[in-house]
Design a protein around this motif. Structure first.
Motif, PDB file in Angstrom:
ATOM      1  N   ASP A  63      28.356  12.706  69.607  1.00 30.98           N
ATOM      2  CA  ASP A  63      28.309  12.127  68.267  1.00 30.98           C
ATOM      3  C   ASP A  63      27.283  12.875  67.418  1.00 30.98           C
ATOM      4  O   ASP A  63      26.539  13.726  67.919  1.00 30.98           O
ATOM      5  CB  ASP A  63      28.028  10.617  68.311  1.00 30.98           C
ATOM      6  N   SER A  64      27.254  12.565  66.126  1.00 28.46           N
ATOM      7  CA  SER A  64      26.391  13.308  65.196  1.00 28.46           C
ATOM      8  C   SER A  64      24.914  13.177  65.560  1.00 28.46           C
ATOM      9  O   SER A  64      24.149  14.117  65.396  1.00 28.46           O
ATOM     10  CB  SER A  64      26.634  12.867  63.751  1.00 28.46           C
ATOM     11  N   ARG A  65      24.495  12.047  66.073  1.00 29.66           N
ATOM     12  CA  ARG A  65      23.096  11.853  66.481  1.00 29.66           C
ATOM     13  C   ARG A  65      22.753  12.769  67.657  1.00 29.66           C
ATOM     14  O   ARG A  65      21.710  13.421  67.674  1.00 29.66           O
ATOM     15  CB  ARG A  65      22.864  10.382  66.840  1.00 29.66           C
ATOM     16  N   MET A 103      20.210  17.600  69.744  1.00 31.09           N
ATOM     17  CA  MET A 103      20.372  18.864  70.462  1.00 31.09           C
ATOM     18  C   MET A 103      19.885  20.027  69.599  1.00 31.09           C
ATOM     19  O   MET A 103      19.174  20.918  70.073  1.00 31.09           O
ATOM     20  CB  MET A 103      21.858  19.046  70.809  1.00 31.09           C
ATOM     21  N   GLN A 104      20.269  20.008  68.327  1.00 28.78           N
ATOM     22  CA  GLN A 104      19.878  21.072  67.403  1.00 28.78           C
ATOM     23  C   GLN A 104      18.357  21.148  67.266  1.00 28.78           C
ATOM     24  O   GLN A 104      17.777  22.234  67.311  1.00 28.78           O
ATOM     25  CB  GLN A 104      20.533  20.835  66.048  1.00 28.78           C
TER      26      GLN A 104
END
Length: 141
Positions: A123-125, A130-131
């Protein structure tokens, strides 16, 4: 698990991820007769509207010999043109050909599909976390 074991496990996982992503992208690019390194060279040449081989080696963080071999291969395939820099005769400037300009959208699609395959399911979170973590790791080396 001890901290050093965690570090080692993460380092091994990052290495495996890099190798597997490179292999996957290579397999996907093969039908276009372009290697992973050649793809990255083409993308940089496109973004810069012309770049020297030295700048390319720095940007990709690879040695100049690899860049020389790969640019020669791209030139033989008719995908780039290598011209002497009029401002510095010891440097070559690389630019795209019409043939490569037509191929780039297909290559970008292959790259996008590869990334989607690897990162789908997060998911975006999770992707944001991770980024941030990966950027932090990169900044330390």
């Amino acid at each position: 698990m001890a901290v050093n074991e965690v570090y080692e496990s993460i380092a091994v996982s990052l290495g495996q991820l890099h190798k597997r992503m490179t292999r996957l992208q290579g397999q996907m690019l093969r039908e276009h007769n372009v290697s992973v390194v050649e793809y990255h060279i083409l993308m940089l040449v496109m973004r810069t509207h012309g770049i020297s081989q030295n700048e390319l080696a720095e940007a990709l963080e690879v040695d100049k010999a690899l860049i020389s071999r790969q640019t020669r291969s791209l030139e033989e395939k008719g995908l780039i043109v290598c011209r002497c820099d009029p401002n510095c005769r010891r440097q070559n400037i690389l630019t795209l050909t019409e043939k490569s300009a037509g191929l780039l959208p297909e290559l970008e699609d292959v790259h996008r599909k590869c990334l989607e395959r690897v990162f789908s399911g997060f998911d975006s979170r999770q992707l944001s976390d991770m980024q941030c973590i990966l950027k932090g790791l990169v900044s330390k080396v």
